[in-house]
Design an enzyme around this catalytic site. Structure first.
Site, PDB file in Angstrom:
ATOM      1  CG  HIS A  33      -0.413  -0.141   2.619  1.00 53.63           C
ATOM      2  ND1 HIS A  33      -1.149   0.627   3.877  1.00 53.63           N
ATOM      3  CD2 HIS A  33       0.820  -0.165   3.026  1.00 53.63           C
ATOM      4  CE1 HIS A  33      -0.224   0.709   4.714  1.00 53.63           C
ATOM      5  NE2 HIS A  33       0.965   0.159   4.399  1.00 53.63           N
ATOM      6  CB  CYS A  52       4.443   5.065   5.022  1.00 51.20           C
ATOM      7  SG  CYS A  52       5.414   3.838   6.093  1.00 51.20           S
ATOM      8  CG  HIS A  58       5.562   0.664   2.473  1.00 48.72           C
ATOM      9  ND1 HIS A  58       4.521   1.740   2.188  1.00 48.72           N
ATOM     10  CD2 HIS A  58       4.985   0.111   3.752  1.00 48.72           C
ATOM     11  CE1 HIS A  58       3.632   1.848   3.401  1.00 48.72           C
ATOM     12  NE2 HIS A  58       3.966   0.949   4.361  1.00 48.72           N
ATOM     13  CG  HIS A  60       3.007  -3.495   6.018  1.00 46.68           C
ATOM     14  ND1 HIS A  60       4.075  -3.275   6.951  1.00 46.68           N
ATOM     15  CD2 HIS A  60       2.437  -2.543   5.508  1.00 46.68           C
ATOM     16  CE1 HIS A  60       4.060  -1.911   6.960  1.00 46.68           C
ATOM     17  NE2 HIS A  60       3.083  -1.337   5.976  1.00 46.68           N
ATOM     18  CG  ASP A  99      -2.316 -13.318   0.751  1.00 45.88           C
ATOM     19  OD1 ASP A  99      -1.447 -12.431   1.179  1.00 45.88           O
ATOM     20  OD2 ASP A  99      -2.145 -14.390   0.375  1.00 45.88           O
ATOM     21  CG  HIS A 100       0.838 -12.295  -2.136  1.00 46.18           C
ATOM     22  ND1 HIS A 100       0.522 -13.236  -1.255  1.00 46.18           N
ATOM     23  CD2 HIS A 100       2.214 -12.055  -2.119  1.00 46.18           C
ATOM     24  CE1 HIS A 100       1.348 -13.651  -0.411  1.00 46.18           C
ATOM     25  NE2 HIS A 100       2.649 -13.011  -1.265  1.00 46.18           N
ATOM     26  CD  GLU A 144       0.668  -1.196   8.728  1.00 42.75           C
ATOM     27  OE1 GLU A 144      -0.010  -0.747   7.856  1.00 42.75           O
ATOM     28  OE2 GLU A 144       1.408  -0.430   9.384  1.00 42.75           O
TER      29      GLU A 144
END
Length: 155
Positions: A33, A52, A58, A60, A99-100, A144
């Site tokens: 994100h 960020c 970037h 997580h 996810d991803h 996170e």
């Protein structure tokens, strides 16, 4: 102690159901994100969000923890009808969708909403509450990183 004596010991225990029990399920997933607010100038976004706010975002590896609460059912010994239902809701509504993925680009929720960990837990709560209709949803917590997490318990 013989098995027969152990069974008698537990058989005579009084079934208690006076307290509230909390049960949590954890799932992990990865996402990317960019933290950016349309309400701030380019310079202010850079000051507030720092690295960020990089244009390419970037990523997580996070842990989502969803907690239900309720009284123990004397017949099932559980607070929810089906733990598989909770797992399926988390997988269907969150993990399979996020996810991803780049949350800013690949999800409709975060196209106009800054995907901060705070906004994410509220969004997760709202999505799960539609699936967990028995009023037992107690808390959504998103780790996170190993240092940053947020939790939400509804209104």
């Amino acid at each position: 102690m013989h098995v027969k004596h152990m069974n008698n010991k537990y058989k005579n225990m009084k079934k208690e159901s006076g307290g509230v029990v909390y049960v949590s399920h954890r799932e992990s997933f990865c996402y990317g994100h960019r933290m950016h607010s349309k309400y701030f100038s380019k310079e202010d976004n850079k000051k507030i969000f720092g690295k960020c706010n990089e244009i390419n975002g970037h990523g997580h590896n996070c842990i989502l923890e969803v907690t239900l609460r309720g009284n123990v059912n004397n017949k099932s010994g559980m607070i929810t009808k089906d733990v598989k239902e909770l797992k399926k809701a988390i997988k269907d509504v969150i993990v399979n969708e996020w996810d991803h993925k780049n949350l800013n680009l690949d999800t409709s929720i975060f196209r106009d909403l800054n995907p901060t960990v705070e906004n994410m837990v509220v969004a997760i709560w709202n999505l799960l509450q539609k699936r967990i209709k028995d009023g037992r949803l107690y808390e959504v917590k998103l780790h996170e990183t190993d240092k940053i997490s947020a939790y939400y318990r509804g209104k």
